[in-house]
Scaffold this active site. Structure first.
Site, PDB file in Angstrom:
ATOM      1  N   LEU A 129     -14.953   7.507  -3.800  1.00 16.37           N
ATOM      2  CA  LEU A 129     -16.254   6.898  -4.074  1.00 16.37           C
ATOM      3  C   LEU A 129     -16.770   6.189  -2.812  1.00 16.37           C
ATOM      4  O   LEU A 129     -17.930   6.317  -2.436  1.00 16.37           O
ATOM      5  CB  LEU A 129     -16.098   5.886  -5.225  1.00 16.37           C
ATOM      6  N   THR A 162      -7.380   7.015  -0.873  1.00 12.79           N
ATOM      7  CA  THR A 162      -5.930   6.994  -1.101  1.00 12.79           C
ATOM      8  C   THR A 162      -5.433   8.409  -1.352  1.00 12.79           C
ATOM      9  O   THR A 162      -6.032   9.146  -2.135  1.00 12.79           O
ATOM     10  CB  THR A 162      -5.589   6.101  -2.312  1.00 12.79           C
ATOM     11  N   GLY A 246      -8.555   2.889 -14.074  1.00 12.87           N
ATOM     12  CA  GLY A 246      -7.862   2.596 -12.817  1.00 12.87           C
ATOM     13  C   GLY A 246      -7.471   1.134 -12.710  1.00 12.87           C
ATOM     14  O   GLY A 246      -6.387   0.800 -12.222  1.00 12.87           O
ATOM     15  N   ARG A 247      -8.353   0.265 -13.185  1.00 16.24           N
ATOM     16  CA  ARG A 247      -8.084  -1.175 -13.055  1.00 16.24           C
ATOM     17  C   ARG A 247      -6.872  -1.607 -13.873  1.00 16.24           C
ATOM     18  O   ARG A 247      -6.174  -2.548 -13.509  1.00 16.24           O
ATOM     19  CB  ARG A 247      -9.345  -1.960 -13.440  1.00 16.24           C
ATOM     20  N   GLN A 283      12.219 -30.570  -7.376  1.00 14.74           N
ATOM     21  CA  GLN A 283      11.040 -30.339  -8.217  1.00 14.74           C
ATOM     22  C   GLN A 283       9.965 -29.510  -7.490  1.00 14.74           C
ATOM     23  O   GLN A 283       9.270 -28.706  -8.105  1.00 14.74           O
ATOM     24  CB  GLN A 283      10.458 -31.683  -8.649  1.00 14.74           C
ATOM     25  N   ILE A 345       9.316 -20.249  -0.820  1.00 13.74           N
ATOM     26  CA  ILE A 345      10.637 -20.580  -1.381  1.00 13.74           C
ATOM     27  C   ILE A 345      11.760 -20.045  -0.492  1.00 13.74           C
ATOM     28  O   ILE A 345      12.811 -20.656  -0.345  1.00 13.74           O
ATOM     29  CB  ILE A 345      10.749 -20.044  -2.837  1.00 13.74           C
ATOM     30  N   GLY A 347      11.615 -19.831   2.672  1.00  9.81           N
ATOM     31  CA  GLY A 347      11.584 -20.458   3.994  1.00  9.81           C
ATOM     32  C   GLY A 347      11.472 -19.402   5.089  1.00  9.81           C
ATOM     33  O   GLY A 347      10.727 -18.430   4.944  1.00  9.81           O
ATOM     34  N   GLY A 348      12.258 -19.571   6.159  1.00  9.85           N
ATOM     35  CA  GLY A 348      12.207 -18.634   7.291  1.00  9.85           C
ATOM     36  C   GLY A 348      12.532 -17.213   6.865  1.00  9.85           C
ATOM     37  O   GLY A 348      11.925 -16.248   7.362  1.00  9.85           O
ATOM     38  N   GLU A 371     -10.410  -0.801  -6.075  1.00 12.65           N
ATOM     39  CA  GLU A 371     -10.900  -0.549  -7.447  1.00 12.65           C
ATOM     40  C   GLU A 371     -11.723  -1.734  -7.971  1.00 12.65           C
ATOM     41  O   GLU A 371     -11.666  -2.073  -9.151  1.00 12.65           O
ATOM     42  CB  GLU A 371      -9.733  -0.164  -8.357  1.00 12.65           C
TER      43      GLU A 371
HETATM   44  C1  LIG Z   1      -5.820   0.509   0.995  1.00 15.80           C
HETATM   45  C2  LIG Z   1      -7.131   0.886   0.371  1.00 15.80           C
HETATM   46  C3  LIG Z   1      -7.185   1.991  -0.458  1.00 15.80           C
HETATM   47  C4  LIG Z   1      -8.402   2.364  -1.043  1.00 15.80           C
HETATM   48  N1  LIG Z   1      -8.452   3.498  -1.816  1.00 15.80           N
HETATM   49  C5  LIG Z   1      -9.654   3.942  -2.255  1.00 15.80           C
HETATM   50  C6  LIG Z   1      -9.768   5.202  -2.939  1.00 15.80           C
HETATM   51  O1  LIG Z   1      -8.763   5.902  -3.191  1.00 15.80           O
HETATM   52  N2  LIG Z   1     -11.008   5.633  -3.285  1.00 15.80           N
HETATM   53  C7  LIG Z   1     -12.132   4.924  -3.025  1.00 15.80           C
HETATM   54  O2  LIG Z   1     -13.219   5.374  -3.373  1.00 15.80           O
HETATM   55  N3  LIG Z   1     -12.052   3.706  -2.405  1.00 15.80           N
HETATM   56  C8  LIG Z   1     -10.852   3.217  -2.005  1.00 15.80           C
HETATM   57  N4  LIG Z   1     -10.766   2.010  -1.347  1.00 15.80           N
HETATM   58  C9  LIG Z   1     -11.979   1.261  -1.077  1.00 15.80           C
HETATM   59  C10 LIG Z   1     -12.083  -0.008  -1.904  1.00 15.80           C
HETATM   60  O3  LIG Z   1     -12.292   0.287  -3.256  1.00 15.80           O
HETATM   61  C11 LIG Z   1     -13.194  -0.864  -1.278  1.00 15.80           C
HETATM   62  O4  LIG Z   1     -12.699  -1.334  -0.038  1.00 15.80           O
HETATM   63  C12 LIG Z   1     -13.602  -2.018  -2.172  1.00 15.80           C
HETATM   64  O5  LIG Z   1     -14.241  -1.549  -3.320  1.00 15.80           O
HETATM   65  C13 LIG Z   1     -14.543  -2.988  -1.441  1.00 15.80           C
HETATM   66  O6  LIG Z   1     -15.556  -2.321  -0.782  1.00 15.80           O
HETATM   67  P1  LIG Z   1     -15.844  -2.642   0.774  1.00 15.80           P
HETATM   68  O7  LIG Z   1     -14.560  -2.547   1.498  1.00 15.80           O
HETATM   69  O8  LIG Z   1     -16.964  -1.787   1.228  1.00 15.80           O
HETATM   70  O9  LIG Z   1     -16.288  -4.148   0.777  1.00 15.80           O
HETATM   71  P2  LIG Z   1     -17.781  -4.684   0.534  1.00 15.80           P
HETATM   72  O10 LIG Z   1     -18.364  -4.071  -0.677  1.00 15.80           O
HETATM   73  O11 LIG Z   1     -18.525  -4.579   1.802  1.00 15.80           O
HETATM   74  O12 LIG Z   1     -17.462  -6.218   0.218  1.00 15.80           O
HETATM   75  C14 LIG Z   1     -17.152  -7.165   1.252  1.00 15.80           C
HETATM   76  C15 LIG Z   1     -16.984  -8.523   0.555  1.00 15.80           C
HETATM   77  O13 LIG Z   1     -18.202  -8.886  -0.117  1.00 15.80           O
HETATM   78  C16 LIG Z   1     -17.955  -9.132  -1.479  1.00 15.80           C
HETATM   79  N5  LIG Z   1     -19.085  -8.696  -2.296  1.00 15.80           N
HETATM   80  C17 LIG Z   1     -19.726  -7.495  -2.283  1.00 15.80           C
HETATM   81  N6  LIG Z   1     -20.698  -7.468  -3.203  1.00 15.80           N
HETATM   82  C18 LIG Z   1     -20.661  -8.662  -3.845  1.00 15.80           C
HETATM   83  C19 LIG Z   1     -21.397  -9.248  -4.918  1.00 15.80           C
HETATM   84  N7  LIG Z   1     -22.374  -8.580  -5.531  1.00 15.80           N
HETATM   85  N8  LIG Z   1     -21.080 -10.513  -5.314  1.00 15.80           N
HETATM   86  C20 LIG Z   1     -20.079 -11.195  -4.697  1.00 15.80           C
HETATM   87  N9  LIG Z   1     -19.347 -10.698  -3.681  1.00 15.80           N
HETATM   88  C21 LIG Z   1     -19.642  -9.456  -3.271  1.00 15.80           C
HETATM   89  C22 LIG Z   1     -16.698  -8.331  -1.806  1.00 15.80           C
HETATM   90  O14 LIG Z   1     -16.046  -8.830  -2.960  1.00 15.80           O
HETATM   91  C23 LIG Z   1     -15.901  -8.519  -0.525  1.00 15.80           C
HETATM   92  O15 LIG Z   1     -15.254  -9.760  -0.555  1.00 15.80           O
HETATM   93  C24 LIG Z   1      -9.558   1.600  -0.797  1.00 15.80           C
HETATM   94  C25 LIG Z   1      -9.476   0.477   0.023  1.00 15.80           C
HETATM   95  C26 LIG Z   1      -8.299   0.111   0.603  1.00 15.80           C
HETATM   96  C27 LIG Z   1      -8.268  -1.105   1.508  1.00 15.80           C
END
Ligand SMILES: Cc1cc2nc3c(=O)[nH]c(=O)nc-3n(C[C@H](O)[C@H](O)[C@H](O)COP(=O)(O)OP(=O)(O)OC[C@H]3O[C@@H](n4cnc5c(N)ncnc54)[C@H](O)[C@@H]3O)c2cc1C
Length: 389
Positions: A129, A162, A246-247, A283, A345, A347-348, A371
């Site tokens: 996506l 991925t 997925g989530r 604690q 917990i 430490g090093g 996701e």
């Molecule tokens: C290891 C890895 C594997 C992945 N695998 C897949 C995959 O298999 N298929 C696929 O399609 N994608 C994949 N992704 C992509 C992943 O889903 C996106 O990185 C993620 O959805 C965030 O999009 P972005 O990186 O463009 O960040 P952005 O959308 O640019 O967001 C940047 C920051 O802004 C914040 N933000 C954005 N919009 C809002 C809003 N409306 N309100 C508040 N905060 C907001 C976000 O939360 C984030 O903190 C993967 C990413 C990684 C790192």
């Protein structure tokens, strides 16, 4: 106390969990550090996961899967991720992002051909996506598919896919009507062996390093109309529906990482001594353990609850968006909280590559990002609660 004290499992589910645990601890845990270090894709153990039925655990047997329910899926995934989250990422994408989407939105021919290949573990699937300029906001994607007779011609670049370096088939989302934004997105099933498809650079990552992630590129790639998933313009709806499933997978992954970090911490705190006492007697440490355990058990209830909501949806048709987002948000933040405390917990030694705790810490972070980031989960939950945009 064990998890089953808080959430009683049937004998069958307990058996599935035990089978996954035995496999993961015997086959995956011993190699996790090595593959994390090299970043190499663990083909041999992924193949074995296929043979065990883990790559299509919820897929009906008629389409090559193990024919189990959603709770079985999350229990098995949790155990795999407890041993190594990178293996869990591959399993989660195959099950939730690839097979589930085609089972829900595909034709019988799609299910027979593509689901069977992936669910049986013969091939690996992916879901694409995200693009370089479009992540959380999918409506701004720039890749295009233009209809040409019985096919579409696809051009563009997708990022962060991925399993892309090893995938045979990909569920791909691209624009067929850019002016309509989200409503102009269409889903396709892509065969990576066809001309016009290529793979870009492999991403060097902080965590889940043994899962392979790369860009993919399309240059006049021709995809037949019969490979369209759903109708033109239904892509966004499909992408979001698939992410609901997925989530739940990512929430289970987070739960598995948190458990591994907690168990390591418990063992260390009852063994390591300082100032003439076990550190778990202080604690400052014991309250950390109490908070870790409490959050893990709360996350577990939310994850299993989401799994059961998805299971019910198979007969009711009702969506489980809220349950999935809540589980993902809470479990991923729990994983980060627990892994952070685990390093402290230890430490090093928590900072050393000689123990797996630093890997749990690096792996936990991704569950708050992919996701749908934690911000996006809060947005989904808040919108569903308020009814506002
Ligand atoms: C290891 C890895 C594997 C992945 N695998 C897949 C995959 O298999 N298929 C696929 O399609 N994608 C994949 N992704 C992509 C992943 O889903 C996106 O990185 C993620 O959805 C965030 O999009 P972005 O990186 O463009 O960040 P952005 O959308 O640019 O967001 C940047 C920051 O802004 C914040 N933000 C954005 N919009 C809002 C809003 N409306 N309100 C508040 N905060 C907001 C976000 O939360 C984030 O903190 C993967 C990413 C990684 C790192």
């Amino acid at each position: 106390m064990t998890s089953s004290d808080l959430f009683p499992l049937s004998a069958e589910h307990e058996m599935i969990r035990q089978t996954a645990r035995d496999f993961a601890q015997k086959e995956i845990a011993p190699i996790a550090a090595e593959f994390d270090e090299s970043g190499e894709f663990p083909s041999r153990t992924v193949k074995k996961m296929g043979e065990m039925g883990f790559m299509g655990i919820e897929v009906p047997e008629e389409y090559g899967g193990a024919g189990m329910d959603t709770l079985a899926y999350v229990l098995a995934l949790e155990e795999i991720c407890k041993a190594d989250a990178a293996h869990g990422t591959v399993m989660s994408v195959n099950n939730s992002l690839f097979c589930y989407g085609i089972l829900k939105y595909g034709t019988e021919a799609h299910k027979q051909k593509y689901v069977r290949a992936i669910a049986s573990g013969e091939e690996i699937g992916a879901y694409s996506l995200t693009e370089p300029m479009s992540g959380s906001d999918a409506g701004t994607m720039r890749s295009r598919a233009v209809r040409d007779g019985d096919s579409y011609i696809l051009n563009g670049r997708k990022s962060w896919v991925t399993s892309a370096p090893v995938a045979k088939y990909i569920v791909l989302f691209t624009m067929t009507a850019p002016e309509k934004k989200q409503k102009g997105i269409t889903a396709f099933i892509i065969d990576t062996d066809k001309p016009g498809f290529s793979r870009g650079k492999k991403e060097p990552k902080l965590g889940i390093r043994a899962s392979a992630t790369s860009e993919i590129l399309f240059e006049d790639y021709r995809v037949p109309v019969e490979n369209r998933l759903g109708e033109e313009g239904e892509g966004f709806k499909i992408a979001m529906g698939v992410l609901d499933a997925g989530r739940i997978g990512i929430a289970s992954q987070a739960l598995g990482i948190a458990e591994a970090a907690y168990e390591a911490s418990l063992s260390y705190a009852t063994d390591r001594e300082a100032f003439g006492a076990k550190i778990g007697e202080f604690q400052g440490i014991s309250f950390k353990l109490a908070d870790m355990k409490t959050r893990i058990e709360a996350a577990r209830l939310l994850v299993y609850n989401a799994a059961m909501a998805k299971e019910r949806s198979k007969s009711s048709g009702e969506r489980f968006t809220l349950e999935a987002s809540i589980a993902k948000l809470f479990a991923s933040e729990t994983a980060m909280f627990v892994a952070h405390a685990a390093v402290q917990i230890h430490g090093g030694m928590g900072y050393s590559k000689e123990l797996p705790v630093e890997r749990y810490f690096r792996d936990a972070k991704i569950t708050e990002i992919y996701e749908g980031t934690s911000e996006i989960q809060r947005l989904v939950i808040a919108r569903m609660e308020t009814g506002l945009r």
